[in-house]
Scaffold this motif. Structure first.
Motif, PDB file in Angstrom:
ATOM      1  N   LEU A 190     -56.329  57.005  38.344  1.00  0.00           N
ATOM      2  CA  LEU A 190     -57.802  56.173  37.845  1.00  0.00           C
ATOM      3  C   LEU A 190     -58.715  56.711  38.481  1.00  0.00           C
ATOM      4  N   ALA A 191     -58.601  56.930  39.842  1.00  0.00           N
ATOM      5  CA  ALA A 191     -60.126  57.333  40.576  1.00  0.00           C
ATOM      6  C   ALA A 191     -60.564  58.633  40.138  1.00  0.00           C
ATOM      7  N   VAL A 192     -59.733  59.839  39.931  1.00  0.00           N
ATOM      8  CA  VAL A 192     -60.223  60.813  39.508  1.00  0.00           C
ATOM      9  C   VAL A 192     -60.624  60.914  37.962  1.00  0.00           C
ATOM     10  N   GLY A 193     -59.827  60.444  37.231  1.00  0.00           N
ATOM     11  CA  GLY A 193     -60.116  60.084  35.883  1.00  0.00           C
ATOM     12  C   GLY A 193     -61.405  59.395  35.427  1.00  0.00           C
ATOM     13  N   GLY A 194     -61.608  58.375  36.342  1.00  0.00           N
ATOM     14  CA  GLY A 194     -62.569  57.545  36.143  1.00  0.00           C
ATOM     15  C   GLY A 194     -63.955  58.036  36.416  1.00  0.00           C
ATOM     16  N   TRP A 195     -64.075  58.800  37.544  1.00  0.00           N
ATOM     17  CA  TRP A 195     -65.112  59.433  38.278  1.00  0.00           C
ATOM     18  C   TRP A 195     -65.416  60.698  37.410  1.00  0.00           C
ATOM     19  N   LEU A 196     -64.639  61.480  36.569  1.00  0.00           N
ATOM     20  CA  LEU A 196     -64.962  62.378  35.756  1.00  0.00           C
ATOM     21  C   LEU A 196     -65.504  62.058  34.721  1.00  0.00           C
ATOM     22  N   LEU A 197     -65.160  60.590  34.025  1.00  0.00           N
ATOM     23  CA  LEU A 197     -65.716  59.994  32.682  1.00  0.00           C
ATOM     24  C   LEU A 197     -67.128  59.552  33.071  1.00  0.00           C
ATOM     25  N   ILE A 198     -67.345  59.004  34.240  1.00  0.00           N
ATOM     26  CA  ILE A 198     -68.493  58.425  34.677  1.00  0.00           C
ATOM     27  C   ILE A 198     -69.591  59.361  35.157  1.00  0.00           C
ATOM     28  N   ALA A 199     -69.117  60.370  35.681  1.00  0.00           N
ATOM     29  CA  ALA A 199     -70.350  61.336  36.576  1.00  0.00           C
ATOM     30  C   ALA A 199     -70.159  62.896  35.939  1.00  0.00           C
ATOM     31  N   LEU A 221     -62.456  70.223  39.007  1.00  0.00           N
ATOM     32  CA  LEU A 221     -62.355  69.411  40.299  1.00  0.00           C
ATOM     33  C   LEU A 221     -63.444  69.762  41.464  1.00  0.00           C
ATOM     34  N   ASP A 222     -63.493  70.949  41.488  1.00  0.00           N
ATOM     35  CA  ASP A 222     -64.476  71.679  42.430  1.00  0.00           C
ATOM     36  C   ASP A 222     -66.030  71.290  41.972  1.00  0.00           C
ATOM     37  N   GLN A 223     -66.097  71.238  40.697  1.00  0.00           N
ATOM     38  CA  GLN A 223     -67.691  71.016  40.254  1.00  0.00           C
ATOM     39  C   GLN A 223     -67.706  69.577  40.442  1.00  0.00           C
ATOM     40  N   ALA A 224     -66.943  68.513  40.179  1.00  0.00           N
ATOM     41  CA  ALA A 224     -66.810  67.312  40.232  1.00  0.00           C
ATOM     42  C   ALA A 224     -66.932  66.610  41.577  1.00  0.00           C
ATOM     43  N   PHE A 225     -66.072  67.040  42.467  1.00  0.00           N
ATOM     44  CA  PHE A 225     -65.847  66.582  43.763  1.00  0.00           C
ATOM     45  C   PHE A 225     -66.754  67.414  44.756  1.00  0.00           C
ATOM     46  N   GLY A 226     -66.630  68.727  44.738  1.00  0.00           N
ATOM     47  CA  GLY A 226     -67.064  69.521  45.873  1.00  0.00           C
ATOM     48  C   GLY A 226     -66.055  70.171  46.609  1.00  0.00           C
ATOM     49  N   ASP A 227     -66.267  70.905  47.446  1.00  0.00           N
ATOM     50  CA  ASP A 227     -64.906  71.411  48.350  1.00  0.00           C
ATOM     51  C   ASP A 227     -64.107  70.259  48.950  1.00  0.00           C
ATOM     52  N   VAL A 228     -64.812  69.430  49.651  1.00  0.00           N
ATOM     53  CA  VAL A 228     -64.046  68.411  50.420  1.00  0.00           C
ATOM     54  C   VAL A 228     -63.533  67.450  49.469  1.00  0.00           C
ATOM     55  N   GLY A 229     -64.355  67.116  48.361  1.00  0.00           N
ATOM     56  CA  GLY A 229     -63.496  66.186  47.486  1.00  0.00           C
ATOM     57  C   GLY A 229     -62.257  66.668  46.676  1.00  0.00           C
ATOM     58  N   ARG A 274     -68.965  63.842  32.521  1.00  0.00           N
ATOM     59  CA  ARG A 274     -68.441  63.999  31.250  1.00  0.00           C
ATOM     60  C   ARG A 274     -69.428  64.981  30.455  1.00  0.00           C
ATOM     61  N   GLU A 275     -68.710  65.897  29.833  1.00  0.00           N
ATOM     62  CA  GLU A 275     -69.526  66.916  29.006  1.00  0.00           C
ATOM     63  C   GLU A 275     -69.452  66.880  27.563  1.00  0.00           C
ATOM     64  N   HIS A 276     -68.517  66.036  27.095  1.00  0.00           N
ATOM     65  CA  HIS A 276     -68.495  65.762  25.572  1.00  0.00           C
ATOM     66  C   HIS A 276     -68.145  64.573  25.313  1.00  0.00           C
ATOM     67  N   ASP A 277     -68.384  64.066  23.870  1.00  0.00           N
ATOM     68  CA  ASP A 277     -68.003  62.922  23.525  1.00  0.00           C
ATOM     69  C   ASP A 277     -66.722  62.697  22.801  1.00  0.00           C
ATOM     70  N   LEU A 278     -66.219  61.692  22.382  1.00  0.00           N
ATOM     71  CA  LEU A 278     -64.791  61.670  21.742  1.00  0.00           C
ATOM     72  C   LEU A 278     -64.649  62.600  20.562  1.00  0.00           C
ATOM     73  N   GLY A 279     -65.688  62.936  20.024  1.00  0.00           N
ATOM     74  CA  GLY A 279     -65.606  63.538  18.685  1.00  0.00           C
ATOM     75  C   GLY A 279     -64.991  65.018  19.017  1.00  0.00           C
ATOM     76  N   VAL A 280     -65.015  65.465  20.141  1.00  0.00           N
ATOM     77  CA  VAL A 280     -64.447  66.906  20.448  1.00  0.00           C
ATOM     78  C   VAL A 280     -62.833  66.560  20.401  1.00  0.00           C
ATOM     79  N   LEU A 329     -62.498  66.106  28.406  1.00  0.00           N
ATOM     80  CA  LEU A 329     -64.029  65.703  28.218  1.00  0.00           C
ATOM     81  C   LEU A 329     -64.874  66.162  29.419  1.00  0.00           C
ATOM     82  N   SER A 330     -64.419  66.575  30.356  1.00  0.00           N
ATOM     83  CA  SER A 330     -65.271  67.111  31.556  1.00  0.00           C
ATOM     84  C   SER A 330     -65.111  68.749  31.809  1.00  0.00           C
TER      85      SER A 330
END
Length: 466
Positions: free
Chosen positions: A156-165, A266-274, A167-173, A245-246
């Motif tokens: 939930l946390a990983v998926g939620g963060w990817l969708l919120i912060a 994961l690297d792009q969305a959370f950085g090395d530590v995240g 996201r590169e595409h809309d659902l049409g993809v 979508l990410s």
């Protein structure tokens, strides 16, 4: 086991994180974003299988899962083969899970994933899973609950963060194939990519493998099986959706230029530590999955031993009353996967060939039970446990069998025409080898014929005429 612990065992075996993270790159490259719809299609098919299993386990809540169910529905020989195929598949799947964790362990702790390091990591993970299982049912239940909680919250946390912060595409993809159909029909590409869904939806049967360690199993285990499908399927679909979508450049994944989209995202969305924190959750998921697989395999081996069905039954049937585990069956569930992992040192191609059978074998084991249930119904079996489908039983049983046969054909279908014929047909050939080996063993050591444990008692018998 409490009801939640039983659910957690099935969920961590199904493991949305392990299934999605392992096959996401392959599925996206093969079928593009529409591959996500396989989660819905396969989920419906496996839900019908779970409904059939629910009726069987409600009436026969016996440890071991598919083997004792097939025994009660059909007979000893049929049950032996059902359990044999499923047992081999389980042991191979344990090896594939711990081996597949190697690269993630390397990425987490910052060393290069070579064949040797992957083997060491796999054996350490296998040893840890075995230690947890040896601590007993209560510890296993607690570990399963921890794994379930961590995986759900992590997904939930990983998926939620990817969708919120991120996201590169809309659902049409999700309807854009990115040319994966090759200009012709998209169906072959989707069928190949749909293996991500096929590989995802099993594990619910583990709830029934430990039936004798659950209070009121005839009522609680059918619920746990269905909830495993609901929750596990929803979590897997959510994780896959967030990743699709990410991904910044899906075309690069399809072309093969971006071979590891999960790590990149994961690297792009959370950085090395995240990203390392996320990887730790992923590793916990791999551990939980291996642990649950071992629990299922050991109970199946114990069930064989208790019924006197296989060589070594005198050891396999031993049960620790203090810890409520079958110790020698657990040893088998550790040593055989360890041997398979060590075999990769001599041939990485060999372990790939062995592992190719894993999911096919599990589906064959499933469908042998579904077929046995259908045969029993047609011969007069009326489920009499605490959970029944009533008049829907027969149509659901038929639908589950049709779905399962289609899934098996899809897994075994040759898709590498440029490879040697034996590589092109490796999945089907591995299945035939395992079944053939089982038939030879049955002929050489016909212990199944001496077993006096109950069998073929689901079908009503005609009264004996005096």
């Amino acid at each position: 086991m409490s009801p939640w612990a039983n659910l957690s065992l099935g969920f961590t075996y199904l493991s949305p994180v392990v299934g999605v993270y392992t096959l996401f790159a392959y599925a996206l490259a093969t079928g593009g974003p529409p591959m996500i719809w396989s989660f819905l299609i396969v989920g419906i098919g496996q839900f019908m299988v779970a409904l059939v299993f629910s009726e069987v386990v409600a009436q026969f809540p016996v440890a071991g899962g598919v083997y004792p169910w097939a025994r009660r529905l059909w007979g000893r020989r049929y049950a032996w083969m059902t359990g044999w195929v499923y047992m081999v598949a389980l042991l191979v799947t344990i090896a594939s899970v711990v081996y597949g964790a190697g690269p993630y362990i390397a990425a987490t702790f910052g060393f290069t994933a070579t064949v040797n390091t992957t083997i060491v990591c796999a054996l350490v993970l296998l040893g840890l899973a075995t230690a947890i299982n040896f601590m007993g049912t209560k510890v296993l239940a607690m570990a399963a609950l921890i794994g379930f909680t961590a995986e759900i919250l992590g997904a939930l946390a990983v998926g939620g963060w990817l969708l919120i912060a991120h996201r590169e595409h809309d659902l049409g993809v999700l309807f854009d194939t990115f040319g994966t159909g090759g200009g012709g029909s998209y169906l072959p590409a989707f069928a190949a990519a749909a293996l991500i869904g096929v590989f995802q939806y099993y594990g619910f049967e583990a709830c029934g493998d430990v039936a004798e360690e659950v209070a009121d199993p005839g009522r609680l285990i059918p619920k746990a099986m269905r909830r495993t499908i609901y929750i596990g399927g929803a979590a897997a679909t959510f994780v896959c959706l967030a990743l699709v979508l990410s991904v910044t450049d899906i075309a690069a994944v399809v072309s093969g230029e971006a071979a590891d989209p999960v790590s990149t995202v994961l690297d792009q969305a959370f950085g090395d530590v995240g990203a390392k924190i996320v990887l730790l959750v992923v590793l916990l998921s791999f551990l939980s999955c291996a642990m649950s697989l071992q629990a299922a395999a050991s109970r199946l081996a114990y069930s064989y031993g208790r019924d006197g069905m296989i060589l070594g039954s005198s050891l396999l049937k031993k049960f620790s009353q203090a810890r409520h585990v079958p110790p020698y069956a657990l040893v088998v569930a550790a040593l055989v996967p360890a041997a398979i992992v060590l075999g990769s040192k001599f041939s990485t191609d060999a372990i790939t060939k062995i592992i190719s059978f894993a999911s096919l074998g599990i589906y064959i084991g499933f469908q042998m039970v579904v077929l046995a249930a259908l045969r029993a119904r047609l011969k007069g079996w009326v489920p009499s446990g605490k959970y029944t489908l009533g008049r829907w039983g027969l149509p659901v049983n038929i639908a589950a069998l049709v779905y399962g046969v289609i899934a098996i054909v899809n897994m075994a279908w040759p898709r590498t025409p440029d490879s040697p014929w034996y590589d092109n047909w490796i999945v089907a050939l591995s299945g035939l080898v395992v079944i053939g080996t089982g038939l030879v063993y049955m002929a050489a050591h016909p212990l199944h014929g001496r077993s006096t444990a109950p069998y073929d008692d689901a079908i009503p018998k005609d009264p004996v005429k005096s």
